[in-house]
Motif scaffolding. Structure first.
Motif, PDB file in Angstrom:
ATOM      1  N   PHE A   1       0.838  -1.267   0.024  1.00 37.87           N
ATOM      2  CA  PHE A   1      -0.050   0.001   0.013  1.00 37.87           C
ATOM      3  C   PHE A   1       0.666   1.367  -0.127  1.00 37.87           C
ATOM      4  CE2 PHE A   1      -1.756   3.384   2.833  1.00 37.87           C
ATOM      5  CZ  PHE A   1      -2.791   3.768   1.949  1.00 37.87           C
ATOM      6  N   THR A   2       1.887   1.296   0.777  1.00 44.05           N
ATOM      7  CA  THR A   2       2.961   2.463   1.068  1.00 44.05           C
ATOM      8  C   THR A   2       3.625   2.793  -0.279  1.00 44.05           C
ATOM      9  OG1 THR A   2       3.075   1.913   3.220  1.00 44.05           O
ATOM     10  CG2 THR A   2       4.534   3.509   2.219  1.00 44.05           C
ATOM     11  N   THR A   3       4.025   1.646  -1.048  1.00 38.12           N
ATOM     12  CA  THR A   3       5.061   1.751  -2.248  1.00 38.12           C
ATOM     13  C   THR A   3       3.838   2.528  -3.345  1.00 38.12           C
ATOM     14  OG1 THR A   3       5.871   0.053  -1.536  1.00 38.12           O
ATOM     15  CG2 THR A   3       6.369   0.711  -3.848  1.00 38.12           C
ATOM     16  N   GLU A   4       2.720   1.912  -3.510  1.00 36.06           N
ATOM     17  CA  GLU A   4       1.641   2.240  -4.387  1.00 36.06           C
ATOM     18  C   GLU A   4       1.332   3.480  -4.264  1.00 36.06           C
ATOM     19  OE1 GLU A   4       0.326   0.567  -7.197  1.00 36.06           O
ATOM     20  OE2 GLU A   4       2.145  -0.611  -6.754  1.00 36.06           O
ATOM     21  N   ALA A  58      -4.394   3.439  -4.408  1.00 38.27           N
ATOM     22  CA  ALA A  58      -4.309   2.196  -3.715  1.00 38.27           C
ATOM     23  C   ALA A  58      -5.277   1.836  -2.767  1.00 38.27           C
ATOM     24  CB  ALA A  58      -2.913   1.815  -3.259  1.00 38.27           C
ATOM     25  N   ALA A  59      -6.055   0.999  -2.400  1.00 42.17           N
ATOM     26  CA  ALA A  59      -7.063   0.866  -1.431  1.00 42.17           C
ATOM     27  C   ALA A  59      -6.456   0.492  -0.087  1.00 42.17           C
ATOM     28  CB  ALA A  59      -7.905  -0.274  -1.764  1.00 42.17           C
ATOM     29  N   GLY A  60      -6.627   1.171   1.117  1.00 45.38           N
ATOM     30  CA  GLY A  60      -6.247   1.053   2.158  1.00 45.38           C
ATOM     31  C   GLY A  60      -7.199   0.086   3.327  1.00 45.38           C
ATOM     32  N   ASP A  61      -7.840  -0.467   2.697  1.00 45.66           N
ATOM     33  CA  ASP A  61      -9.017  -1.175   3.700  1.00 45.66           C
ATOM     34  C   ASP A  61      -8.219  -2.588   4.244  1.00 45.66           C
ATOM     35  OD1 ASP A  61     -10.676   1.136   3.170  1.00 45.66           O
ATOM     36  OD2 ASP A  61     -11.434  -0.028   1.585  1.00 45.66           O
TER      37      ASP A  61
END
Length: 612
Positions: free
Chosen positions: A395-398, A405-408
């Motif tokens: 998630f952080t890289t995207e 990026a979805a952070g769910d």
């Protein structure tokens, strides 16, 4: 004194007349398994069963001592039909045991060539063609064949000592054996030639028969006589004939002579006497004639049963399910050939687990709990006990690279994981399960204990499983008893159904497998095990014996595999190793040689099959 002298004379003249080699004898029983494997390896039909051939009269010239001893009339020769390969029960022709064993192997290789198209019909030419096929397929047999021919020709009569016609026949046979590449014709003679033990039977015994309706049932009532199995398990020739009506009998009474056993003639004879020498008389008969009789006899070989009255029968769960059946002769499925009757026990047995199984059941439950749930990390969760580092880094890289990026789903949790498999156990409840295992138990009792322990063990795993039993009486009454469904818990009701099982009728296994495979394939599981528990071959009344039942069952197993199922057979039939490789394959069956050990083996077998 006269009787003693007669026995001594009979023993001496018989042993002198017959030039056999008992010390080098090889029996079919000791080499049967090897022959079954080699016959299939030679290209023979795997559906054929291997049985002992009975002796047939050859009509050839006998030696003087054979005439005096009254021997040498009949010789067992190898031959095959659509369901059976018949070989001599014992070979003691040669002085070397190895040569007698080689003769068995050669006959298996020769019979395997019968599948080849375009074989000539005349006896000599046909066996020459089969010899060429066997030697071409397996050149390693050529040396053994040459040794067998040399040994056999040394035992055959000298052509110069025979009449002209028989001498010409003998020379042709010798030439055909030595050089199978040159096809020869057998000249005419007043007598048939001496039997050729390296060849198949010149005219296999095909017996006449009268039509006998399978709808005829046995007489009402159970005969009180004993049922005895002959000591010699030899295949015998038989024919069907009409039963005398009891009115037009032939009276043949001579007070100065004792009537002896002879071949069956269609004349009236009382059937209510207990013939103590019946088994010995059967040994002396070349052909047994079999007919249906409406009267019970003191000794019985086989009987049929009527269906129970409706008020005592089990509860039907539906009107019936029609299924196809494979006809191997036509090589096609016959649609709507069989009718499955799903049933459930009307009167349940005791709901408790039998006391003698409780200790074993507790131990199995503890053992099977190790299979239950392996704890695994479930990743990509919206909520969990800790952060899923792989998901968070992704998630952080995207996000840093400018992508949306979805952070769910950034959490993970250590949870119990269930095994994704389903099993259906199909148990044979045919009449043969009424046989005794030991002084205390029958086969049906062993099966009942096995089903109890199987249920207790699997209830500890959480695996989805069902248990059904089956028996049949003709194609329109294939009774499948529901003992436990996939959606049922292993409770007192299930135990009551298992306790209520009893021997049924016959074993139409193909239809039962198709029905069970359909039920199992509906389960949403990545692995699906179809476990078949039986004690014998498929059979039923309406032509479902022998090759027909074997081939239909084999086709049903193939259909189950096409659906992604894994069929596996567990049998307590000690002869199962002869026919089960053809039905299920070499690695999809197991033979439990001591039936009383089945209850402890079945759950452990399930654990091994589902471990990987």
């Amino acid at each position: 004194m006269e009787e003693w002298v007669g026995k001594k004379w009979h023993r001496w003249i018989t042993s002198t007349a017959e030039q056999d080699h008992a010390q080098a004898a090889v029996t079919l029983e000791e080499i049967r398994v090897t022959l079954a494997v080699l016959f299939r390896a030679f290209g023979g039909d795997g559906g054929l069963k291997i049985e002992a051939a009975s002796g047939t009269e050859h009509g050839a010239r006998r030696r003087f001592l054979q005439k005096v001893a009254g021997t040498g009339r009949a010789v067992p020769l190898a031959w095959r039909d659509e369901s059976t390969l018949r070989l001599p029960d014992r070979i003691d022709l040669f002085a070397e045991r190895e040569r007698n064993r080689d003769l068995y192997l050669w006959l298996a290789a020769l019979a395997a060539g019968e599948e080849s198209p375009g074989l000539p019909l005349p006896w000599v030419a046909r066996n020459q063609a089969l010899t060429r096929i066997a030697l071409a397929r397996f050149p390693g047999l050529r040396e053994r064949y040459g040794q067998l021919v040399a040994a056999l020709q040394a035992l055959r009569p000298d052509p110069d000592a025979l009449p002209d016609g028989e001498a010409a026949q003998e020379r042709v046979i010798r030439a055909a054996l030595s050089d199978p590449d040159h096809t020869l014709e057998l000249p005419w003679a007043a007598r048939p030639p001496q039997p050729v033990h390296l060849w198949l039977h010149p005219s296999p015994p095909l017996l006449r028969a009268v039509r006998c309706s399978s709808e005829q049932d046995a007489p009402d009532g159970s005969p009180s006589g004993e049922s005895k199995e002959p000591e010699k398990k030899q295949r015998r020739r038989a024919e069907r004939t009409d039963m005398p009506d009891g009115e037009d009998g032939l009276v043949a009474i001579r007070m100065d002579a004792i009537l002896s056993w002879a071949e069956f003639m269609n004349v009236d004879r009382t059937t209510d006497d207990d013939d103590e020498d019946a088994e010995k008389a059967a040994e002396d008969m070349d052909v047994m004639s079999v007919s249906r009789d409406s009267q019970p006899s003191v000794k019985r070989l086989r009987f049929d049963l009527d269906m129970p009255a409706a008020e005592y029968d089990d509860l039907p769960l539906s009107e019936g399910v029609t299924l196809p059946e494979w006809d191997y002769r036509k090589r096609e499925l016959q649609p709507d050939r069989c009718c499955i009757l799903p049933m459930e026990a009307r009167h349940l047995g005791a709901p408790e687990l039998p006391s003698h199984l409780r200790r074993t059941a507790k131990r199995l439950r503890n053992q099977f709990q190790a299979l239950v749930q392996t704890r695994i990390w479930e990743r990509g969760l919206a909520d969990g006990s800790e952060v899923d580092l792989d998901a968070y880094l992704h998630f952080t890289t995207e996000k840093m690279s400018g992508h949306v990026a979805a952070g769910d789903n950034l959490y993970r949790e250590f949870r119990n994981g269930n095994r994704d498999l389903a099993c259906l156990l199909l148990a044979d409840l045919s009449l043969s399960t009424d046989a005794a295992v030991n002084d205390d138990d029958r086969v049906i009792d062993v099966i009942r204990d096995s089903l109890h322990l199987f249920t207790e063990a699997l209830s500890a795993t959480g695996d989805r499983f069902a248990i059904h039993g089956f028996s049949s009486k003709r194609r329109d009454q294939v009774r499948v008893h529901k003992l436990k469904g996939f959606d049922e818990r292993p409770d007192d009701r299930v135990r009551g159904r298992i306790n209520a099982i009893k021997p049924g009728y016959y074993t139409r296994m193909g239809a039962a497998i198709r029905y069970s495979a359909d039920l199992l394939s509906r389960q949403s599981a990545s692995r699906q095990l179809l476990l078949i528990l039986t004690d014998g071959k498929p059979n039923d009344l309406d032509k479902y014996e022998g090759r027909y039942g074997i081939e239909d069952t084999r086709e049903a197993v193939r259909e189950a595999r096409k659906k992604g199922l894994f069929p596996f057979c567990v049998t307590i039939d000690r002869e199962g190793g002869e026919y089960l490789p053809h039905l299920f394959g070499p690695d999809s069956f197991i033979v439990i040689r001591r039936p009383e050990e089945l209850p402890k083996h079945l759950p452990l077998l399930y654990a091994r099959l589902t471990a990987s």
